[in-house]
Design a protein around this motif. Structure first.
Motif, PDB file in Angstrom:
ATOM      1  N   ALA A   1      54.046  55.669  39.391  1.00  0.00           N
ATOM      2  CA  ALA A   1      53.439  55.168  38.171  1.00  0.00           C
ATOM      3  C   ALA A   1      51.947  55.783  38.079  1.00  0.00           C
ATOM      4  CB  ALA A   1      53.207  53.594  38.501  1.00  0.00           C
ATOM      5  N   LYS A   2      51.807  55.887  36.872  1.00  0.00           N
ATOM      6  CA  LYS A   2      50.498  56.711  36.678  1.00  0.00           C
ATOM      7  C   LYS A   2      49.163  55.875  37.090  1.00  0.00           C
ATOM      8  CE  LYS A   2      48.396  59.258  32.793  1.00  0.00           C
ATOM      9  NZ  LYS A   2      48.182  59.379  31.283  1.00  0.00           N
ATOM     10  N   ALA A   3      48.135  56.337  37.594  1.00  0.00           N
ATOM     11  CA  ALA A   3      47.152  55.513  38.200  1.00  0.00           C
ATOM     12  C   ALA A   3      46.308  55.032  36.955  1.00  0.00           C
ATOM     13  CB  ALA A   3      46.119  56.388  39.005  1.00  0.00           C
ATOM     14  N   GLN A   4      45.912  53.935  37.059  1.00  0.00           N
ATOM     15  CA  GLN A   4      44.966  53.396  36.035  1.00  0.00           C
ATOM     16  C   GLN A   4      43.957  54.113  36.065  1.00  0.00           C
ATOM     17  OE1 GLN A   4      45.809  50.364  34.652  1.00  0.00           O
ATOM     18  NE2 GLN A   4      43.759  50.054  33.361  1.00  0.00           N
ATOM     19  N   LEU A   5      43.520  54.766  34.637  1.00  0.00           N
ATOM     20  CA  LEU A   5      42.347  55.619  34.546  1.00  0.00           C
ATOM     21  C   LEU A   5      41.273  54.826  34.300  1.00  0.00           C
ATOM     22  CD1 LEU A   5      44.218  58.688  32.884  1.00  0.00           C
ATOM     23  CD2 LEU A   5      43.294  58.399  35.175  1.00  0.00           C
ATOM     24  N   PHE A   6      41.269  53.839  33.643  1.00  0.00           N
ATOM     25  CA  PHE A   6      40.111  52.927  33.317  1.00  0.00           C
ATOM     26  C   PHE A   6      40.355  51.639  33.017  1.00  0.00           C
ATOM     27  CE2 PHE A   6      41.841  55.486  29.655  1.00  0.00           C
ATOM     28  CZ  PHE A   6      42.296  54.362  28.881  1.00  0.00           C
ATOM     29  N   ASP A   7      39.239  50.822  32.968  1.00  0.00           N
ATOM     30  CA  ASP A   7      40.014  49.251  32.984  1.00  0.00           C
ATOM     31  C   ASP A   7      40.168  48.924  31.574  1.00  0.00           C
ATOM     32  OD1 ASP A   7      39.031  48.677  35.401  1.00  0.00           O
ATOM     33  OD2 ASP A   7      36.988  48.246  34.737  1.00  0.00           O
ATOM     34  N   LYS A   8      41.169  48.456  31.177  1.00  0.00           N
ATOM     35  CA  LYS A   8      41.710  47.948  29.903  1.00  0.00           C
ATOM     36  C   LYS A   8      41.769  46.490  30.220  1.00  0.00           C
ATOM     37  CE  LYS A   8      45.408  49.957  29.382  1.00  0.00           C
ATOM     38  NZ  LYS A   8      46.580  50.572  29.182  1.00  0.00           N
ATOM     39  N   GLU A   9      41.118  45.763  29.399  1.00  0.00           N
ATOM     40  CA  GLU A   9      41.346  44.278  29.702  1.00  0.00           C
ATOM     41  C   GLU A   9      42.079  43.525  28.352  1.00  0.00           C
ATOM     42  OE1 GLU A   9      37.443  42.506  30.826  1.00  0.00           O
ATOM     43  OE2 GLU A   9      37.252  44.164  32.305  1.00  0.00           O
ATOM     44  N   GLY A  10      42.834  42.843  28.893  1.00  0.00           N
ATOM     45  CA  GLY A  10      43.204  42.036  27.735  1.00  0.00           C
ATOM     46  C   GLY A  10      42.331  41.342  26.823  1.00  0.00           C
ATOM     47  N   PRO A  11      42.763  40.213  26.201  1.00  0.00           N
ATOM     48  CA  PRO A  11      41.990  39.450  25.247  1.00  0.00           C
ATOM     49  C   PRO A  11      40.544  39.261  26.085  1.00  0.00           C
ATOM     50  CG  PRO A  11      44.094  38.630  25.206  1.00  0.00           C
ATOM     51  CD  PRO A  11      44.085  39.553  26.154  1.00  0.00           C
ATOM     52  N   VAL A  12      39.616  39.405  25.497  1.00  0.00           N
ATOM     53  CA  VAL A  12      38.323  39.129  26.171  1.00  0.00           C
ATOM     54  C   VAL A  12      37.858  37.816  25.892  1.00  0.00           C
ATOM     55  CG1 VAL A  12      35.919  39.607  26.520  1.00  0.00           C
ATOM     56  CG2 VAL A  12      37.613  41.447  25.770  1.00  0.00           C
ATOM     57  N   GLN A  13      37.536  36.901  26.853  1.00  0.00           N
ATOM     58  CA  GLN A  13      37.290  35.487  26.781  1.00  0.00           C
ATOM     59  C   GLN A  13      35.804  35.241  26.711  1.00  0.00           C
ATOM     60  OE1 GLN A  13      39.655  33.616  26.589  1.00  0.00           O
ATOM     61  NE2 GLN A  13      41.384  34.856  27.342  1.00  0.00           N
ATOM     62  N   VAL A  14      34.927  36.360  26.795  1.00  0.00           N
ATOM     63  CA  VAL A  14      33.420  36.098  26.715  1.00  0.00           C
ATOM     64  C   VAL A  14      32.991  35.893  25.120  1.00  0.00           C
ATOM     65  CG1 VAL A  14      31.267  37.097  27.540  1.00  0.00           C
ATOM     66  CG2 VAL A  14      33.251  37.351  28.903  1.00  0.00           C
ATOM     67  N   SER A  15      32.192  34.928  25.031  1.00  0.00           N
ATOM     68  CA  SER A  15      31.641  34.787  23.706  1.00  0.00           C
ATOM     69  C   SER A  15      30.148  34.695  23.743  1.00  0.00           C
ATOM     70  CB  SER A  15      32.178  33.455  23.003  1.00  0.00           C
ATOM     71  OG  SER A  15      31.531  32.257  23.342  1.00  0.00           O
ATOM     72  N   PHE A  16      29.308  34.817  22.571  1.00  0.00           N
ATOM     73  CA  PHE A  16      28.336  34.607  22.393  1.00  0.00           C
ATOM     74  C   PHE A  16      27.451  33.384  23.450  1.00  0.00           C
ATOM     75  CE2 PHE A  16      27.735  37.399  18.450  1.00  0.00           C
ATOM     76  CZ  PHE A  16      27.679  38.694  19.386  1.00  0.00           C
ATOM     77  N   LYS A  17      28.166  32.316  23.484  1.00  0.00           N
ATOM     78  CA  LYS A  17      27.742  31.189  24.179  1.00  0.00           C
ATOM     79  C   LYS A  17      27.576  31.395  25.541  1.00  0.00           C
ATOM     80  CE  LYS A  17      31.692  28.084  24.359  1.00  0.00           C
ATOM     81  NZ  LYS A  17      32.637  29.171  24.564  1.00  0.00           N
ATOM     82  N   ASP A  18      28.082  32.500  26.184  1.00  0.00           N
ATOM     83  CA  ASP A  18      28.178  32.747  27.405  1.00  0.00           C
ATOM     84  C   ASP A  18      27.012  33.509  27.804  1.00  0.00           C
ATOM     85  OD1 ASP A  18      30.686  31.609  28.300  1.00  0.00           O
ATOM     86  OD2 ASP A  18      31.501  33.296  27.474  1.00  0.00           O
TER      87      ASP A  18
END
Ligand code: ATP
Length: 270
Positions: A1-18
């Motif tokens: 498998a190809k090594a992960q080249l960078f972070d790819k995050e799924g749906p981001v859970q962070v919002s402005f209220k954080d």
């Protein structure tokens, strides 16, 4: 498998209220959220959406958090990469990583590309007497500049980069059409510290003895990351003592411990 080249995050859970405090910075990135949500509204009138913005401020003040919150609010993918990853890299790898990142980002547009510690790759070229020439870093920087110029400003990819050393960046990065906007992310003031404590105490069982106003007053100079640390440390101290809620004394002990750490940090750097 190809090594992960960078972070790819799924749906981001962070919002402005954080993200507590940082009201001016939030206001500025609000516009980016709008671009990502409704690109057509801007481009139909002939407007050019900015390609990127530079988040500038001391360590631990929430730059990464804010970038994630932009992606979370706009509900778009978040790709990230840290400049420090390129420091000891084999020839060609840095540039190809950058190329790969942008290829994927363009496919997934609209999206956010976040480059943390951009100064590690983006230091002014040819001005590093200690290390001789660092060709690989320069190749990576050149690739980054090429990529930024290569996609149209309306491609839906917005690049946010973070640094605490905007002064050492290669001027080419700051030119119009690249990171021509700077957003300041400062250390929190008293009120902001209160807000940051509140955010980080949301899921902590605290005793009535805990006074958030007092905690904020006792932590001048603390960054958001330091405050997050205090809250976590206090919970660990209380748990170690077998308590079922975190008390004022646990916070005092945690603050002392973090202050100890901060003092060490200052001694090393001065
Ligand atoms: P660095 O320059 O060291 O990469 P940064 O500015 O990117 O730091 P973050 O990584 O965003 O800082 O912050 C680290 C953690 O500190 C966050 O995940 C969060 O828990 C907390 N934090 C920092 N600033 C804030 C803030 N304004 N509101 C709430 N939490 C914060």
């Amino acid at each position: 498998a190809k090594a992960q080249l960078f972070d790819k995050e799924g749906p981001v859970q962070v919002s402005f209220k954080d993200v507590a405090g940082l009201s001016e910075a939030k206001q500025e990135v609000e516009e980016i959220v709008e671009f990502l949500k409704n690109p057509g509204r801007y481009t139909d009138l002939g407007g050019k959406i900015p390609k990127g913005a530079l988040l500038v401020g001391p360590p631990g003040t929430g730059k990464t958090l804010l970038a994630k919150a932009v992606a979370g609010e706009a509900n778009v993918p978040f790709f990230s990469l840290s400049g420090s990853d390129f420091v000891e890299m084999f020839v060609g790898v840095g540039a190809s990583r950058v190329r790969d990142l942008f290829r994927q980002a363009k496919e997934k547009a609209p999206c956010i590309v976040f480059i943390d510690e951009i100064d590690a790759v983006g230091r002014a070229r040819g001005k590093n007497p200690n290390m001789g020439s660092n060709d690989e870093r320069e190749n990576t920087l050149n690739q980054l500049l090429t990529e930024m110029d290569g996609f149209g400003s309306n491609s839906g990819v917005i690049i946010l980069a973070a640094t605490n050393r905007a002064d050492i960046l290669d001027k080419a990065l700051l030119r119009a059409g690249r990171f021509d906007r700077q957003i300041y992310v400062e250390l929190p003031d008293l009120n902001d510290r209160k807000e940051i404590f509140r955010v980080h105490l949301r899921n902590v069982k605290i005793d009535d003895s805990v006074d958030v106003d007092l905690l904020a007053r006792q932590t001048p100079g603390f960054s958001g990351a330091d405050i997050a640390n205090v809250c976590n440390e206090a919970a660990l101290i209380a748990a170690r003592k077998g308590k079922n809620s975190v008390q004022k004394q646990d916070f005092m002990d945690a603050v002392d411990r973090i202050v100890g750490g901060l003092e060490k940090r200052t001694k090393i750097t001065t």
